[in-house]
Scaffold this motif. Sequence first.
Motif, PDB file in Angstrom:
ATOM      1  N   GLU A 192       0.793  -1.226   0.000  1.00  0.00           N
ATOM      2  CA  GLU A 192       0.000   0.000   0.000  1.00  0.00           C
ATOM      3  C   GLU A 192       0.828   1.280   0.000  1.00  0.00           C
ATOM      4  OE1 GLU A 192      -2.608  -0.192   3.350  1.00  0.00           O
ATOM      5  OE2 GLU A 192      -4.063  -1.443   2.289  1.00  0.00           O
ATOM      6  N   LYS A 193       1.937   1.279   0.667  1.00  0.00           N
ATOM      7  CA  LYS A 193       2.672   2.517   0.887  1.00  0.00           C
ATOM      8  C   LYS A 193       3.795   2.775  -0.116  1.00  0.00           C
ATOM      9  CE  LYS A 193       1.477   2.511   5.688  1.00  0.00           C
ATOM     10  NZ  LYS A 193       1.816   2.671   7.050  1.00  0.00           N
ATOM     11  N   HIS A 194       3.870   1.958  -1.138  1.00  0.00           N
ATOM     12  CA  HIS A 194       4.960   2.136  -2.100  1.00  0.00           C
ATOM     13  C   HIS A 194       4.461   2.802  -3.370  1.00  0.00           C
ATOM     14  CE1 HIS A 194       7.912   0.021   0.241  1.00  0.00           C
ATOM     15  NE2 HIS A 194       6.999  -0.877   0.514  1.00  0.00           N
ATOM     16  N   TRP A 195       4.895   4.018  -3.575  1.00  0.00           N
ATOM     17  CA  TRP A 195       4.561   4.753  -4.779  1.00  0.00           C
ATOM     18  C   TRP A 195       5.710   4.579  -5.763  1.00  0.00           C
ATOM     19  CZ3 TRP A 195       0.652   6.858  -7.180  1.00  0.00           C
ATOM     20  CH2 TRP A 195       0.889   7.778  -8.199  1.00  0.00           C
ATOM     21  N   PRO A 196       5.411   4.136  -6.979  1.00  0.00           N
ATOM     22  CA  PRO A 196       6.492   3.952  -7.947  1.00  0.00           C
ATOM     23  C   PRO A 196       7.115   5.298  -8.338  1.00  0.00           C
ATOM     24  CG  PRO A 196       4.355   3.630  -8.974  1.00  0.00           C
ATOM     25  CD  PRO A 196       4.110   3.811  -7.517  1.00  0.00           C
ATOM     26  N   ASN A 197       8.398   5.305  -8.553  1.00  0.00           N
ATOM     27  CA  ASN A 197       9.096   6.524  -8.952  1.00  0.00           C
ATOM     28  C   ASN A 197       9.913   6.220 -10.203  1.00  0.00           C
ATOM     29  OD1 ASN A 197      10.351   8.942  -9.193  1.00  0.00           O
ATOM     30  ND2 ASN A 197      11.485   8.819  -7.265  1.00  0.00           N
ATOM     31  N   ALA A 198       9.300   6.503 -11.348  1.00  0.00           N
ATOM     32  CA  ALA A 198       9.954   6.198 -12.620  1.00  0.00           C
ATOM     33  C   ALA A 198      10.568   7.426 -13.272  1.00  0.00           C
ATOM     34  CB  ALA A 198       8.946   5.555 -13.571  1.00  0.00           C
ATOM     35  N   GLY A 199      10.341   8.591 -12.702  1.00  0.00           N
ATOM     36  CA  GLY A 199      10.886   9.820 -13.278  1.00  0.00           C
ATOM     37  C   GLY A 199       9.796  10.834 -13.560  1.00  0.00           C
ATOM     38  N   LYS A 200      10.182  11.954 -14.173  1.00  0.00           N
ATOM     39  CA  LYS A 200       9.242  13.056 -14.391  1.00  0.00           C
ATOM     40  C   LYS A 200       8.836  13.236 -15.851  1.00  0.00           C
ATOM     41  CE  LYS A 200       8.986  14.066 -10.127  1.00  0.00           C
ATOM     42  NZ  LYS A 200       7.887  13.459  -9.436  1.00  0.00           N
ATOM     43  N   MET A 201       9.368  12.438 -16.756  1.00  0.00           N
ATOM     44  CA  MET A 201       8.963  12.582 -18.149  1.00  0.00           C
ATOM     45  C   MET A 201       7.584  11.937 -18.319  1.00  0.00           C
ATOM     46  SD  MET A 201      11.566   9.944 -19.915  1.00  0.00           S
ATOM     47  CE  MET A 201      12.086   8.561 -18.951  1.00  0.00           C
ATOM     48  N   PRO A 202       6.820  12.326 -19.344  1.00  0.00           N
ATOM     49  CA  PRO A 202       5.443  11.831 -19.501  1.00  0.00           C
ATOM     50  C   PRO A 202       5.323  10.309 -19.503  1.00  0.00           C
ATOM     51  CG  PRO A 202       5.807  13.673 -20.980  1.00  0.00           C
ATOM     52  CD  PRO A 202       7.143  13.352 -20.354  1.00  0.00           C
ATOM     53  N   LEU A 203       6.200   9.618 -20.200  1.00  0.00           N
ATOM     54  CA  LEU A 203       6.132   8.162 -20.236  1.00  0.00           C
ATOM     55  C   LEU A 203       6.363   7.570 -18.851  1.00  0.00           C
ATOM     56  CD1 LEU A 203       5.798   5.561 -21.822  1.00  0.00           C
ATOM     57  CD2 LEU A 203       8.257   5.623 -22.328  1.00  0.00           C
ATOM     58  N   ALA A 204       7.282   8.105 -18.103  1.00  0.00           N
ATOM     59  CA  ALA A 204       7.571   7.617 -16.746  1.00  0.00           C
ATOM     60  C   ALA A 204       6.373   7.843 -15.832  1.00  0.00           C
ATOM     61  CB  ALA A 204       8.811   8.309 -16.192  1.00  0.00           C
ATOM     62  N   MET A 205       5.745   9.010 -15.941  1.00  0.00           N
ATOM     63  CA  MET A 205       4.590   9.302 -15.089  1.00  0.00           C
ATOM     64  C   MET A 205       3.411   8.405 -15.452  1.00  0.00           C
ATOM     65  SD  MET A 205       5.085  13.404 -14.377  1.00  0.00           S
ATOM     66  CE  MET A 205       4.059  13.894 -15.678  1.00  0.00           C
ATOM     67  N   TRP A 206       3.246   8.118 -16.748  1.00  0.00           N
ATOM     68  CA  TRP A 206       2.207   7.187 -17.169  1.00  0.00           C
ATOM     69  C   TRP A 206       2.477   5.804 -16.585  1.00  0.00           C
ATOM     70  CZ3 TRP A 206       2.852   2.783 -20.172  1.00  0.00           C
ATOM     71  CH2 TRP A 206       1.686   2.145 -20.575  1.00  0.00           C
ATOM     72  N   LEU A 207       3.720   5.362 -16.666  1.00  0.00           N
ATOM     73  CA  LEU A 207       4.099   4.066 -16.120  1.00  0.00           C
ATOM     74  C   LEU A 207       3.836   4.021 -14.616  1.00  0.00           C
ATOM     75  CD1 LEU A 207       5.298   1.267 -16.536  1.00  0.00           C
ATOM     76  CD2 LEU A 207       7.576   2.278 -16.212  1.00  0.00           C
ATOM     77  N   GLU A 208       4.129   5.091 -13.912  1.00  0.00           N
ATOM     78  CA  GLU A 208       3.843   5.155 -12.473  1.00  0.00           C
ATOM     79  C   GLU A 208       2.359   4.939 -12.206  1.00  0.00           C
ATOM     80  OE1 GLU A 208       5.218   8.921 -11.043  1.00  0.00           O
ATOM     81  OE2 GLU A 208       7.325   8.343 -11.133  1.00  0.00           O
ATOM     82  N   ARG A 209       1.513   5.590 -13.001  1.00  0.00           N
ATOM     83  CA  ARG A 209       0.071   5.446 -12.800  1.00  0.00           C
ATOM     84  C   ARG A 209      -0.387   4.012 -13.068  1.00  0.00           C
ATOM     85  NH1 ARG A 209       0.010  10.318 -15.751  1.00  0.00           N
ATOM     86  NH2 ARG A 209      -1.014   9.270 -17.506  1.00  0.00           N
ATOM     87  N   ILE A 210       0.178   3.388 -14.107  1.00  0.00           N
ATOM     88  CA  ILE A 210      -0.179   1.998 -14.421  1.00  0.00           C
ATOM     89  C   ILE A 210       0.238   1.075 -13.276  1.00  0.00           C
ATOM     90  CG2 ILE A 210       0.315   0.025 -15.937  1.00  0.00           C
ATOM     91  CD1 ILE A 210      -1.512   2.030 -17.257  1.00  0.00           C
TER      92      ILE A 210
END
Length: 145
Positions: free
Chosen positions: A31-49
């Motif tokens: 529950e407490k782990h938020w993915p951190n893939a970076g700040k570019m659009p593709l990375a933020m999309w991946l974080e949401r997925i």
Amino acid sequence: MATKFDKGEITEAANAIGDLMNDMSAFKALEKHWPNAGKMPLAMWLERIVDDRRNAVVAHAEHLKIAFAQMEEKLKKIAADFSNADGQNAEAISKVIAGLESSVVSAVNTFDKEVESNQHNYSPGQGKGKVGDGYSQNLNTSITT
């Protein structure tokens, strides 16, 4: 002619079913782990997925826990209330079991509504329902770079 069943075995089975999801630590840890893939659009999309899928795994575990708890309760009621399954008791047992599906569906829906109203992630500075929190996101939005 009555069908005999073993109250002890039914209670034991109920307890075993009820205990299946007692250890939720693996799901709580997710529950407490938020993915951190970076700040570019593709990375933020991946974080949401990834966040969406993580939330689904946690929710499915909670749904199983709810369903197993309801099954345990109904089986224990059957074991406590009946010693055989003659015509009258068979009807009464059917009534106890008949409400199981609607009871589970209702409990899961209540759980889901509570989760949706309280949903948030644990990243600093990101709150409930805001863009970037991983909830209420349109995961089908085109990614532009």
